[in-house]
Enzyme design. Structure first.
Site, PDB file in Angstrom:
ATOM      1  N   HIS A 117      -1.011  -8.029  12.139  1.00 56.08           N
ATOM      2  CA  HIS A 117      -1.614  -7.249  13.233  1.00 56.08           C
ATOM      3  C   HIS A 117      -2.699  -8.036  13.983  1.00 56.08           C
ATOM      4  O   HIS A 117      -3.670  -7.446  14.463  1.00 56.08           O
ATOM      5  CB  HIS A 117      -2.221  -5.948  12.692  1.00 56.08           C
ATOM      6  CG  HIS A 117      -1.261  -5.095  11.950  1.00 56.08           C
ATOM      7  ND1 HIS A 117      -0.048  -4.686  12.468  1.00 56.08           N
ATOM      8  CD2 HIS A 117      -1.306  -4.574  10.688  1.00 56.08           C
ATOM      9  CE1 HIS A 117       0.587  -3.946  11.587  1.00 56.08           C
ATOM     10  NE2 HIS A 117      -0.136  -3.876  10.500  1.00 56.08           N
ATOM     11  N   ASN A 150      -1.217   7.179   6.331  1.00 54.79           N
ATOM     12  CA  ASN A 150      -0.210   6.346   6.989  1.00 54.79           C
ATOM     13  C   ASN A 150       1.176   6.562   6.398  1.00 54.79           C
ATOM     14  O   ASN A 150       2.093   5.801   6.690  1.00 54.79           O
ATOM     15  CB  ASN A 150      -0.618   4.873   6.861  1.00 54.79           C
ATOM     16  CG  ASN A 150       0.069   3.986   7.877  1.00 54.79           C
ATOM     17  OD1 ASN A 150       0.135   4.306   9.047  1.00 54.79           O
ATOM     18  ND2 ASN A 150       0.580   2.859   7.418  1.00 54.79           N
ATOM     19  N   LYS A 190       0.819  -1.219   0.000  1.00 58.74           N
ATOM     20  CA  LYS A 190       0.000   0.000   0.000  1.00 58.74           C
ATOM     21  C   LYS A 190       0.849   1.265   0.000  1.00 58.74           C
ATOM     22  O   LYS A 190       0.463   2.272  -0.604  1.00 58.74           O
ATOM     23  CB  LYS A 190      -0.992   0.008   1.157  1.00 58.74           C
ATOM     24  CG  LYS A 190      -0.442  -0.087   2.551  1.00 58.74           C
ATOM     25  CD  LYS A 190      -1.582  -0.123   3.573  1.00 58.74           C
ATOM     26  CE  LYS A 190      -1.047  -0.247   4.999  1.00 58.74           C
ATOM     27  NZ  LYS A 190      -0.419  -1.576   5.247  1.00 58.74           N
TER      28      LYS A 190
END
Length: 401
Positions: free
Chosen positions: A136, A90, A67
């Site tokens: 995560h 981010n 990403k």
């Protein structure tokens, strides 16, 4: 300064938290909920402010791997084409800390699952999914919870278009979850113009708002030096289609692909010494991220290790044939050394990054690559992956010419 865990939140519109706050464990989540106050992100504040901004487009990019590159690549292509562009989320500077774009501009946002979790109204004109693999999991109720977080970026859309690679089963499940929208599959291939130039062609099956972009037939990457490897084929395919949806021509897109410099710490070419290329891929903090980097070069002296996220290198195994030798560092060093030896590869247990660079440089021959692609977090020996990548660069710079 008042403690937000203790103050009366009656009448508050929301509590803005950093995406790094683990809401599955932090008491702010329960405290805010007891007052009926939402916990939100800076991205949600941006979403609420959009109506007051000059006319613009928003692209949101999420996924487990790729990403950052896809975000930076889309932003670079737009900027190269003369479109006023801001990149944030981010990556880069916080989007709320920047001056608004003029009319016709584009905001390109990398969005982690943590940011999506605390964003309620971001309606992206184009929402992009690179891939989904386990990551995560300490923040979610299993892998399904993590995948559901990614899905939310697309369910927040109104009339926008979703661009999804669909090269992994969880991404296909998201495509299926969006079946209430018209589906717009797309296959990316290449055609030769009358002038003998290669240009990308999107073959559309039917019009709609969900688009599946398949990158397996992508060719011509030799013209894009910072976009080598199969993972960058997918990143490029997503960027090409997104920029087409934003109105750019293929010639404008190609100009951006050719001039894209790459991201620091992601397959970054840092030096060539004595015919050996040194590549910094410190951002590859799990085996899934490392695997395509191994696929990008045929003869690699691989520096790996750090704080392990898993106890295997299964995702990397298909590319072990590209590995000339391994050089392990950090906490995962002994475990990874054993795995590589079981795979028939020679291994040096270097221990530290400086020693691994010296060991790999001494063994590498002209035409080969020394690559730091750790498949691990950095926190056993470094503050973050950037510090690890910077240390690699300094160690390479210190090698004799």
């Amino acid at each position: 300064m008042a403690d937000p865990i203790e103050i009366d939140l009656t009448g508050y519109a929301g509590v803005v938290v950093s995406p790094g706050v683990p809401l599955n464990r932090h008491p702010i989540a329960g405290h805010a909920a007891s007052f009926g106050v939402p916990v939100i992100s800076d991205i949600e504040l941006f979403a609420q402010a959009r109506a007051s901004l000059p006319a613009h487009k928003v692209v949101g990019i999420t996924g487990t791997n790729g990403k950052s590159t896809t975000t930076a690549l889309i932003a670079h292509i737009l900027e190269t084409a003369g479109v006023p562009t801001l990149m944030g989320g981010n990556i880069g500077l916080p989007i709320l800390g920047r001056d608004p774009l003029p009319a016709g501009g584009g905001y390109v946002l990398e969005l982690s699952s943590y940011q999506i979790d605390i964003t309620q109204s971001l309606d992206c004109d184009v929402a992009v999914l690179t891939n989904i693999t386990p990551d995560h999991l300490d923040r979610y109720d299993g892998f399904a919870g993590y995948a559901a977080s990614k899905l939310r970026l697309f369910t927040m859309q109104g009339k926008g278009i979703s661009v999804i690679a669909g090269d992994d089963e969880p991404s296909v499940e998201i495509i299926n979850a969006l079946r209430n929208r018209p589906i717009h599959p797309a296959s990316l291939s290449w055609a030769t113009t009358e002038q003998g130039e290669q240009r990308p062609v999107i073959s559309r099956v039917e019009m709609g708002r969900v688009m599946r972009v398949m990158s397996s037939s992508l060719q011509g990457q030799e013209n894009w030096p910072a976009l080598q490897g199969p993972h960058n084929a997918q990143n490029a395919a997503l960027a090409i289609e997104t920029c087409r949806l934003l109105g750019l021509s293929y010639s404008q897109i190609d100009q951006g692909l050719r001039s894209y410099p790459g991201l620091p710490h992601r397959m970054q070419r840092v030096a060539e010494k004595r015919g050996v290329l040194f590549v910094n891929d410190s951002k590859a903090t799990n085996a899934t991220a490392t695997a395509p980097a191994l696929g990008a070069y045929p003869k690699i002296h691989w520096i790996l290790g750090g704080l392990p996220k898993t106890d295997d290198l299964d995702d990397c195994a298909p590319y072990f044939g590209h590995v000339v030798a391994g050089y392990t560092i950090g906490q995962a060093g002994p475990m990874f050394a054993r795995i590589l030896r079981e795979g028939g590869k020679p291994v040096t247990e270097s221990g530290t990054l400086d020693q691994a660079v010296a060991d790999a440089a001494a063994a590498a021959r002209p035409g080969e690559v020394v690559m730091l692609s750790p498949a691990c977090a950095s926190f056993d020996q470094f503050s973050d992956y950037e510090a690890r990548g910077d240390a690699f660069r300094r160690a390479v710079e210190g090698l004799p010419l």
